[in-house]
Design an enzyme around this catalytic site. Structure first.
Site, PDB file in Angstrom:
ATOM      1  CG  HIS A  67      -9.297  -6.313 -10.361  1.00 49.99           C
ATOM      2  ND1 HIS A  67     -10.656  -6.259 -10.479  1.00 49.99           N
ATOM      3  CD2 HIS A  67      -8.898  -5.507 -11.336  1.00 49.99           C
ATOM      4  CE1 HIS A  67     -10.737  -5.578 -11.595  1.00 49.99           C
ATOM      5  NE2 HIS A  67      -9.833  -4.830 -12.012  1.00 49.99           N
ATOM      6  CD  GLU A  70      -6.722  -1.676  -9.631  1.00 51.02           C
ATOM      7  OE1 GLU A  70      -7.265  -0.791 -10.398  1.00 51.02           O
ATOM      8  OE2 GLU A  70      -6.435  -2.675 -10.080  1.00 51.02           O
TER       9      GLU A  70
END
Lengths: 426, 421
Positions: A67, A70
């Site tokens: 995450h 990202e």
């Protein structure tokens, strides 16, 4: 390109595996002005232990790395941010991370800005740029995101259910990690993950909308950089026991009424079996606790549940479970009544009319997914990561028989695989 | 144009949208009535009771079975507020016959069922069915008490409530718990009869292959009506200067929610396009002042944005921030407001804001509900403007106009939802 024709719903998917290993899926929709593209890598929060191909050493990463990565993909060496660049073109752009994949996407109803956006989009996904400074800055933002989820009762409920279902499997971990774990993230670990998982052979690109598939494939090829192909990434998972870890988990938060989630742990089946199993489980859930079921009627009228219940089957290559959730002042009773209903269905067998009706509903639900290019694209990406073909939900529809469904009912819906998670008010 | 409207009866307007972009056809009935403290809860309850059963399908179970039979057609209903109107919305979405394994005539079945739910509720002993009313009172109470569950939404509603104290727009669209005790099935049914004959009714039909659908015949179910309600729209709402107030509320939260409600003073209808662009420059996307400075540069927030409520000429800033950063965030936000007032934003900022708004206009026809709600807004605005006209107005907005708006923006309410300590 290989064409898969799903004539019943008048849709086609064009599929190509490029030399560098990238899988491209294009689902053309002539009626819309929209163009939607999503590029995903089979790298999510579950992939926290793997063999780094460059050195063959085992790497264990802190929770929340996929995450975090990202978020950092948008950062460019010239100081610009690709999300800003895309949005300045009037494009809807976004990204998200799940347990088994990370996806980057944008959409446009305007051709000129779409192709400008495509340049930026394909460039940034292929250009990692992580520095001590930009990684440090992101910790504040992600910290705020984690705190937002800390206050989200629905999310905490879901996470607790997974913690009850899984003992060793990384499904137990919050996709975003925690304030503590993200503190330990630095550029070196991000590059290691990028170099391992963001290689074309581990990625799928899906586009849906107003496209000429063959022509659009060329546009994609033009924008691909030369990347070393890594055939297979070795991920390491501790063996997960078949049994559940904890059958009851409770948490106190500020909610007006307790919310509950019942999880049922399932085994992982072969790819060709997954779609059928999914549909059969949807039918069973509809029969058991769907809006027309006698159980739902009783729960609602006796005010054991409030509003609607949600249910779904979540699965990927290495996990599978059923989730049933709702609001109730007495979740234990709901669970007990569900268990009784399961037993009744097993004993009495499936009613023909109910079965036929619920199956029709499942057909309609699937067709409705094709209303929007965004849901089509996300579905093909997520299914492709699970090694399944989305059209199989239509093609295998007739294979969902009462016998098959009964078999799945007996295999999956068992009391000892059931977890109850509750978030109560203070 | 793919849009047609017809007034078929006093107070009943049918809107037809011909579109082949979707696998489904969508049918909707919107009931519009004035927002006021005396009826807001009853109206919300009516919408919940209607879905429980009709004289044709007397229970929710039977309605659900019928919907499942119809290839999983979905029924949905909800309550909204639009300007000073309360809107009860009822929808049925069903698959277009072209994509079914058999011919089924789902169009007709869908519209019939929808009209049945709205006009033909199950009546017993001169009232709604008692059991349904009691159960839905309980359910509605949970919805109202459940306001606190979604902290960001709660904070926004509270901010608006503070801005519009004792005015219709400040009311909570689902009403108030304390009203529920005194409602019974007979009174509620009387209220329904009054509502259905006086309200404005809009019927929306969106999809393709509709040629064999005789909607006028189906809609004959609506009785001859008084329909004396003309919707409330504040056409040239000129907000007055109010003394800004600060409201701090404590709850068990980890992250604070900061809402800043502002009035755009003396903004005329023609200036609304400029106000839209202003609010996007301030907090509309990743390029906005708030996102860039509060989130990206200062790392103070994960969410930081602003939106413009056209009907009310309000701009509302919303941020999720760490509790200890309240003062810091507030002063940083005020700096951003000042910068726009002083013209400290570039042509690029203007263009990217315009692009974002234009893209959202282009996307309206890409969802059926989006398109329906666009035409409904036109219906309320009492002046039809096409999507293209709206886009032209946005494109024409100049920097001077945006600065002018910025200088008309006045703080109304600062609301902060903070932790218990």
């Amino acid at each position: 390109m290989k064409i898969i024709d799903c004539s019943k719903i008048q849709e086609k998917a064009y599929i190509e595996k490029l030399d560098n290993g990238l899988k491209v899926i294009i689902v053309p929709k002539k009626e819309t002005n929209k163009k939607y593209i999503i590029w995903g890598t089979n790298f999510g929060s579950n992939d926290n232990r793997f063999i780094y191909p460059e050195t063959n050493e085992e790497v264990i990463v802190p929770d929340g790395v996929a995450h975090f990565l990202e978020h950092k993909m948008f950062e460019q060496p010239d100081g610009s941010n690709s999300l800003d660049t895309l949005m300045a073109l009037g494009l809807e752009a976004n990204a998200y991370t799940t347990n088994d994949h990370t996806a980057y996407l944008f959409e446009s109803s305007d051709d000129e800005s779409f192709y400008k956006g495509l340049d930026e989009f394909m460039d940034y996904v292929q250009s990692p740029y992580y520095t001590d400074q930009n990684v440090e800055k992101e910790k504040g933002i992600i910290g705020q995101e984690i705190m937002m989820y800390d206050d989200d009762p629905g999310f905490q409920l879901y996470l607790d259910t997974l913690k009850g279902l899984y003992e060793k499997h990384p499904m137990r971990i919050d996709v975003a990690g925690s304030i503590e774990t993200i503190t330990g993230i630095h550029p070196d670990i991000l590059y290691k993950c990028y170099n391992t998982f963001y290689n074309p052979a581990n990625m799928v690109l899906v586009a849906s909308g107003n496209f000429e598939p063959e022509m659009f494939l060329e546009e994609i090829k033009k924008r691909l950089k030369n990347t070393k192909k890594i055939e297979n990434v070795t991920r390491i998972f501790e063996e997960e026991p078949e049994h559940i870890y904890q059958d009851y988990i409770e948490k106190t938060m500020s909610v007006s009424m307790p919310i509950f989630m019942i999880g049922i742990k399932d085994k992982v089946v072969a790819p060709e079996e997954r779609v059928k199993r999914h549909m059969a489980i949807e039918v069973i859930l509809g029969l058991l606790i769907g809006k027309s079921s006698s159980l739902f009627k009783e729960l609602y009228e006796k005010q054991y549940i409030f509003g609607e219940t949600d249910f779904e089957y979540e699965f990927s290559k290495n996990y599978a479970h059923v989730l049933i959730s709702g609001q109730s002042n007495n979740p234990q009773i709901v669970q007990n009544m569900l268990k009784t209903e399961v037993q009744k269905l097993k004993n009495e067998g499936i009613n023909h009319d109910d079965f036929a009706r619920i199956k029709r509903k499942i057909y309609g639900d699937f067709v409705t997914e094709f209303n929007e290019v965004s849901s089509i694209s996300r579905m093909f990406l997520a299914d492709s990561i699970k090694d399944i073909n989305s059209f199989d939900y239509v093609e295998k529809y007739d294979e969902i028989t009462e016998d098959y469904t009964t078999k799945v009912l007996n295999e999956v819906f068992n009391d000892d695989k059931m977890v109850l998670s509750v978030v109560k008010g203070n | 144009m793919n849009y047609q409207k017809n007034i078929i009866k006093n107070g009943v307007t049918v809107h037809k949208i011909d579109t082949s972009k979707f696998k489904t056809n969508l049918f909707a009935i919107f009931i519009t009535t004035p927002l006021n403290r005396a009826t807001v809860t009853k109206n919300a309850l009516v919408s919940a009771v209607l879905r429980r059963g009709t004289n044709t399908f007397p229970s929710q179970e039977l309605i659900s079975k019928e919907l499942e039979e119809m290839y999983g057609a979905s029924f949905d209903c909800g309550v909204d507020k639009n300007d000073d109107n309360q809107v009860l919305k009822f929808y049925i979405e069903s698959i277009n016959d072209d994509f079914l394994p058999e011919k089924y005539n789902l169009n007709e079945k869908s519209l019939k069922l929808l009209v049945d739910i709205v006009t033909n509720p199950l009546v017993e002993n001169g009232g709604f069915k008692k059991e349904y009313v009691e159960q839905e009172k309980y359910t509605l109470k949970q919805i109202i008490d459940g306001k606190i569950d979604n902290k960001a939404r709660y904070a926004l509603d509270r901010c608006i409530e503070e801005m519009y104290k004792n005015e219709p727009y400040g009311l909570y669209k689902y009403g108030y718990s304390e009203d529920l005790e005194n409602i019974n099935e007979v009174d509620l049914y009387k209220h329904y009869l009054d509502l259905i004959s006086t309200c404005k009714i809009d019927v929306f039909i969106s999809g393709s292959n509709m040629s064999n659908l005789n909607e006028n015949e189906i809609l004959a179910e609506f009785n001859e009506r008084i329909a004396n309600y003309t919707t409330i729209t504040n056409k040239y709402l000129i907000n007055e200067i109010k003394d800004p107030k600060e409201v701090i509320e404590k709850m068990d939260v980890t992250q604070g929610k900061l809402m800043i409600g502002m009035d755009a003073l003396k903004v005329s209808e023609e200036q609304r396009a400029a106000a839209s662009v202003y609010s996007v420059i301030l907090g509309g996307g990743a390029n906005s002042k708030l996102f860039q400075n509060v989130r990206e540069k200062a790392s103070l927030a994960y969410t930081a944005g602003a939106s413009y409520i056209k009907a009310k000429n309000n701009v509302i800033i919303r941020c999720g921030i760490e509790i200890k950063n309240y003062e810091k965030a507030l002063s940083l936000i005020k700096d951003q407001l000042k910068q726009i007032e002083n013209g400290e934003f570039s042509e690029d900022d203007i263009n990217s804001a315009k692009q974002l708004i234009l893209a959202s206009y282009k996307n309206i026809s890409e969802t059926q509900d989006g398109e329906i709600n666009y035409y409904y807004a036109q219906e309320l605005a009492d002046k039809f403007s096409s999507i293209e006209e709206n886009m032209k107005e946005i494109s024409a907005v100049t920097k001077e106009q945006i600065i002018d708006i910025a200088n008309k923006i006045q703080l109304n309410t600062v609301y902060f939802l903070t932790g218990l300590e």
